[in-house]
Motif scaffolding. Structure first.
Motif, PDB file in Angstrom:
ATOM      1  N   PRO A  87       0.827  -1.207   0.000  1.00 39.87           N
ATOM      2  CA  PRO A  87       0.000   0.000   0.000  1.00 39.87           C
ATOM      3  C   PRO A  87       0.861   1.257   0.000  1.00 39.87           C
ATOM      4  O   PRO A  87       2.061   1.212   0.299  1.00 39.87           O
ATOM      5  CB  PRO A  87      -0.771  -0.119   1.317  1.00 39.87           C
ATOM      6  N   GLU A 114      -5.749   2.723   8.963  1.00 41.28           N
ATOM      7  CA  GLU A 114      -6.165   1.482   8.309  1.00 41.28           C
ATOM      8  C   GLU A 114      -6.779   0.503   9.304  1.00 41.28           C
ATOM      9  O   GLU A 114      -7.728  -0.216   8.982  1.00 41.28           O
ATOM     10  CB  GLU A 114      -4.975   0.845   7.595  1.00 41.28           C
ATOM     11  N   GLN A 159      -4.486   1.750  -1.253  1.00 41.21           N
ATOM     12  CA  GLN A 159      -4.304   0.329  -1.045  1.00 41.21           C
ATOM     13  C   GLN A 159      -3.340  -0.233  -2.089  1.00 41.21           C
ATOM     14  O   GLN A 159      -2.941   0.456  -3.032  1.00 41.21           O
ATOM     15  CB  GLN A 159      -5.651  -0.387  -1.138  1.00 41.21           C
TER      16      GLN A 159
END
Length: 277
Positions: free
Chosen positions: A112, A188, A218
């Motif tokens: 990510p 996250e 992502q």
């Protein structure tokens, strides 16, 4: 020149810290810039970060500061209309260019782009500093289109820069670890606690966002689609030169005719693009 931003787009930039700009760039740029992506993947330049060189999968690739030697990037910077878009969003009478940033994630790239804020990485202070992230490929949020914590720019909280992907050989390893600033929250792990907005994009769509807004992306979960984008960074009226520990050393005090605290009126390094001179 660029189209005029709508009142809703300007309001979104001011209130959310980000605005989605559908089909804001002339389509001819998309073909030219995608050709450039292929060129740079095969023959990267000086300021490259390539986590898996030569591979067509699981490869996160970035390159920066091409505008001074690459005619396609230079043409885009000065003639795409992005500077005028930045001026409208930031309500700035002038706009200077900082740097270009090519961003590629090949299919099945799990890495990510971590949640972060741009200001701590850059040698500038000011609120009128923004980026325009141009999609070169059709990309969903699940395929690494960008996400933002809506309104996170408003508090002007200064977050400590971190090394992306925690790689010891990462090119910005030397930039980070600076004292000062708050740690970026673990967004996250607690997504339900934040007002997160993301944008599925098609080639020619863009997002314009404040250097103070928290954002990330992502990994690319697609098995057959590349995620490619070009981000350009823009300086408005209140930007001042502020080299500091943890900021990008690519352009340092030795490279500019400025003193800390100066408006960045160094046309060789930070050219004024709007209004045209």
């Amino acid at each position: 020149m660029a189209r005029k931003l709508s009142d809703d787009e300007i309001s979104s930039y001011n209130n959310a810290g980000v605005a989605f700009l559908p089909q804001v760039i002339d389509p001819e740029w998309i073909d030219r810039l995608n050709a450039l992506v292929d060129e740079q993947l095969s023959n990267p330049g000086q300021w490259v970060n390539d986590a898996n060189p030569g591979q067509t999968r699981d490869r996160m690739f970035t390159e920066r500061y091409m505008w001074q030697h690459n005619p396609t990037i230079r043409d885009y910077v000065f003639n795409s209309g992005c500077a005028e878009l930045a001026a409208q969003a930031m309500d700035s009478t002038t706009v200077r260019f900082y740097f270009d940033h090519l961003l590629v994630k090949e299919p099945e790239t799990a890495t990510p782009t971590p949640w972060h804020q741009d200001v701590p990485y850059w040698p500038f202070k000011g609120h009128k500093i923004c980026s325009i992230w141009l999609a070169l490929t059709e990309t969903t949020v699940e395929e690494s289109a960008m996400e933002f914590v809506r309104g996170s720019h408003a508090a002007r909280t200064y977050y400590r820069p971190e090394v992306f992907a925690a790689r010891e050989d990462h090119p910005n390893q030397a930039w980070t670890g600076a004292e000062g600033g708050e740690p970026v929250p673990d967004i996250e792990a607690h997504r339900d606690q934040f007002d997160i907005v993301g944008f599925d994009v098609k080639p020619g769509d863009a997002v314009i966002f404040s250097a103070w807004v928290l954002h990330g992306a992502q990994g690319n979960k697609s098995t057959d689609k590349r995620r490619a984008a070009l981000s350009t960074r823009w300086l408005g009226d209140d930007a001042v030169w502020w080299p500091h520990p943890g900021s990008d050393p690519t352009v340092s005090q030795d490279d500019v005719n400025l003193r800390p605290g100066d408006y960045p009126a160094d046309d060789q390094v930070f050219p004024q693009v709007w209004p045209r001179t």
